[in-house]
Design a protein around this motif. Structure first.
Motif, short mmCIF file in Angstrom:
data_model
loop_
_atom_site.label_atom_id
_atom_site.label_comp_id
_atom_site.label_asym_id
_atom_site.label_seq_id
_atom_site.Cartn_x
_atom_site.Cartn_y
_atom_site.Cartn_z
N ALA A 296 34.50 -8.72 25.13
CA ALA A 296 34.76 -9.84 24.23
C ALA A 296 33.66 -10.90 24.31
O ALA A 296 33.27 -11.49 23.30
N PHE A 297 33.17 -11.15 25.50
CA PHE A 297 32.09 -12.14 25.66
C PHE A 297 30.81 -11.67 24.97
O PHE A 297 30.11 -12.46 24.31
N ASP A 298 30.48 -10.38 25.10
CA ASP A 298 29.26 -9.86 24.46
C ASP A 298 29.38 -9.97 22.94
O ASP A 298 28.41 -10.36 22.25
N ARG A 299 30.52 -9.65 22.40
CA ARG A 299 30.67 -9.72 20.94
C ARG A 299 30.62 -11.17 20.45
O ARG A 299 30.08 -11.45 19.37
N LYS A 385 24.81 -18.64 36.99
CA LYS A 385 25.69 -19.56 37.70
C LYS A 385 27.13 -19.39 37.23
O LYS A 385 28.07 -19.53 38.04
N ASN A 386 27.31 -19.04 35.96
CA ASN A 386 28.66 -18.75 35.46
C ASN A 386 29.21 -17.47 36.10
O ASN A 386 30.40 -17.40 36.45
N PHE A 404 38.08 -14.51 31.21
CA PHE A 404 38.30 -14.78 29.78
C PHE A 404 36.96 -15.11 29.14
O PHE A 404 36.10 -15.78 29.76
N ALA A 405 36.80 -14.63 27.92
CA ALA A 405 35.60 -14.93 27.14
C ALA A 405 35.85 -16.19 26.32
O ALA A 405 36.72 -16.21 25.44
N CYS A 406 35.07 -17.23 26.61
CA CYS A 406 35.25 -18.53 25.95
C CYS A 406 33.93 -18.94 25.27
O CYS A 406 33.33 -19.98 25.63
N GLY A 407 33.45 -18.12 24.35
CA GLY A 407 32.22 -18.45 23.63
C GLY A 407 31.00 -18.25 24.48
O GLY A 407 30.59 -17.11 24.76
N ASP A 408 30.41 -19.35 24.94
CA ASP A 408 29.15 -19.27 25.68
C ASP A 408 29.32 -19.16 27.19
O ASP A 408 28.35 -19.23 27.92
N HIS A 409 30.56 -19.00 27.66
CA HIS A 409 30.78 -18.87 29.10
C HIS A 409 32.07 -18.09 29.37
O HIS A 409 32.88 -17.87 28.47
N TYR A 410 32.19 -17.71 30.65
CA TYR A 410 33.41 -17.04 31.12
C TYR A 410 34.30 -18.10 31.77
O TYR A 410 33.83 -19.04 32.42
N ALA A 411 35.62 -17.94 31.60
CA ALA A 411 36.62 -18.75 32.29
C ALA A 411 37.47 -17.82 33.13
O ALA A 411 37.67 -16.64 32.80
N PHE A 412 38.00 -18.34 34.24
CA PHE A 412 38.72 -17.49 35.19
C PHE A 412 40.10 -18.07 35.48
O PHE A 412 40.26 -19.28 35.63
N GLY A 413 41.08 -17.22 35.50
CA GLY A 413 42.45 -17.59 35.80
C GLY A 413 43.23 -17.93 34.55
O GLY A 413 44.31 -17.40 34.34
N ALA A 414 42.70 -18.76 33.71
CA ALA A 414 43.39 -19.14 32.47
C ALA A 414 42.35 -19.78 31.54
O ALA A 414 41.33 -20.31 31.97
N GLY A 415 42.62 -19.74 30.27
CA GLY A 415 41.71 -20.32 29.29
C GLY A 415 42.48 -20.92 28.13
O GLY A 415 43.70 -20.73 28.01
N LYS A 420 39.47 -15.41 25.05
CA LYS A 420 40.06 -14.07 24.93
C LYS A 420 39.89 -13.33 26.27
O LYS A 420 38.79 -13.31 26.83
N ARG A 421 40.98 -12.77 26.73
CA ARG A 421 40.94 -12.08 28.02
C ARG A 421 40.07 -10.82 27.92
O ARG A 421 40.12 -10.09 26.92
#
Length: 425
Positions: A296-299, A385-386, A404-415, A420-421
């Motif tokens: 999801a992050f790549d797309r 660093k992300n 989770f894929a949050c546009g220009d970065h990854y989020a962890f645990g919840a977003g 998108k997970r």
């Protein structure tokens, strides 16, 4: 002393006795009839001249000896010795005179033994009951219960048991001619029972029994491109993940940094998941499973391409190539985990082990930035660093974080709702 030396000694003693007898006869006074005088005084002198231990009573017939030749050429005639025990000088003097012979006694002094004729010590004597013990043992070993019963019945009725009877061990031993003992054959009578060796328990070699993993345990995979390593982590229920094994990566394509587009020959970096649909047991590269690129992050960031695998055959064009033996084990654990109920196997791909030192070395941060030196991959500083955030969470908790894929970065645990997970297909 051996029998041969004994016979030689007796022969020498006989020769010496004969020479002494002739010398004594020549020195005796002769009467008018030509016979030696048999006076009591001469007999006493003659009998006491030699030691009594070697005296032999002899009866010498008149005319039995030819003229005595000189001692150097003397030939001794045969000498007859009485079988009776040796007599003392008094006993010899008391003997009655013979009717037609000359009576006297000859004493043979014993010769001192030479160094070559010293007695050799005899071997120790065998016990008197050793033969009897051997006979009993042989009879008891050779006899069977049937033979024992038959011999007992035969001895009671003074009759032989039915059928041909083999000679007993006693009869065989007694029929054997006696002679010098020959060395017996090395026949083993009894053998001690050897102890049974058993393997030592596992606790004897280590303090704690290692955790044993089997097929079906939960699986987590990490890949480090620069080190060329794939880590396989396993977890049983209600426990933390533990490192099972680290496998060498034969080959991966491109340089450090993520995959951006199709045919750029780069290997991806980021957080991925593998589902059952991504397994390829009949791959052209032995065994294979798709890493899930693009996720999801790549797309969300416009990255293209696909068919990035972890496979065997040690060949790679944008994939992570393993040895056939390595992919056999890795694939088997991943497949078993998915069949056992694990929905997805998380796969984290990093450019290197995400320590502060390694990050500063590759991006030019830290003291390198202070001296004005820029790293080779400075443009990937924010992205890496992300990635380090997810790396540190697993190092601290032992639990792979949900990405989770949050546009220009990854989020962890919840977003938030816009994230998108990361999931498999």
């Amino acid at each position: 002393m051996t029998p041969r030396r004994t016979l030689l000694a007796l022969a020498a003693a006989a020769v010496v006795a004969l020479i002494g007898g002739f010398a004594a006869l020549r020195s005796m006074p002769v009467t008018g009839s030509g016979a030696p005088a048999r006076s009591e005084a001469a007999r006493k002198i003659w009998s006491g001249a030699l030691p009594t231990g070697m005296r032999v009573a002899m009866r010498i017939q008149p005319g039995a000896f030819p003229p005595v030749p000189p001692p150097a050429t003397m030939i001794a005639p045969p000498l007859l010795l009485d079988a009776a025990p040796l007599a003392s000088s008094a006993e010899v003097a008391a003997l009655p005179p013979a009717a037609d012979g000359v009576e006297g006694s000859v004493s043979i002094p014993p010769e001192p033994p030479t160094a070559a004729e010293k007695a050799t010590p005899l071997p120790p004597l065998r016990p008197a009951d050793l033969a009897e013990l051997a006979i009993r043992f042989a009879e008891s070993a050779a006899a069977t219960p049937e033979q024992t019963q038959a011999e007992t019945a035969a001895s009671a009725t003074n009759a032989s048991p039915a059928g041909p009877r083999q000679p007993s061990a006693r009869a065989t031993l007694e029929a054997t001619p006696t002679g010098p003992a020959e060395p017996a054959h090395s026949t083993q009578v009894a053998r001690a029972v050897e102890p049974t060796l058993r393997p030592a328990p596992d606790e004897a070699f280590q303090q704690e029994t290692p955790i044993r993993y089997g097929m079906g345990d939960q699986v987590f995979v990490r890949i480090f491109k620069q080190e060329g390593q794939l880590e396989l982590w396993l977890r049983k229920s209600n426990s933390r993940f533990s490192l099972y094994k680290t496998y060498p990566i034969c080959k991966w394509s491109g340089r450090l940094g993520p995959k951006l587009k199709e045919a750029d020959y780069q290997s991806p970096e980021g957080f991925y998941s593998v589902s059952a649909k991504q397994l390829h047991p009949n791959s052209n590269y032995h065994r294979a499973f798709n890493v899930g690129y693009p996720n999801a992050f790549d797309r969300q960031n416009g990255r293209t391409g696909g068919l990035v695998m972890v496979h065997g055959a040690c060949k790679s064009v944008g994939c992570f190539a393993m040895t056939d033996r390595g992919i056999e084990e890795i694939y088997a654990f991943v497949e078993a985990a998915l069949r056992a109920g694990q929905k997805e196997v998380q796969l984290h791909i990093f450019p290197f082990r995400m320590t502060e030192q390694a990050l500063a070395r590759e991006t030019g941060g830290g003291w390198l930035a202070f001296v004005g030196a820029s790293g080779k991959y400075e443009h990937w500083t924010g992205f890496w660093k992300n990635l380090k955030e997810g790396y540190d969470l697993f190092e601290q908790t032992g639990e792979p974080p949900v990405a989770f894929a949050c546009g220009d970065h990854y989020a962890f645990g919840a977003g938030d709702t816009s994230c998108k997970r990361i999931a498999g297909w």
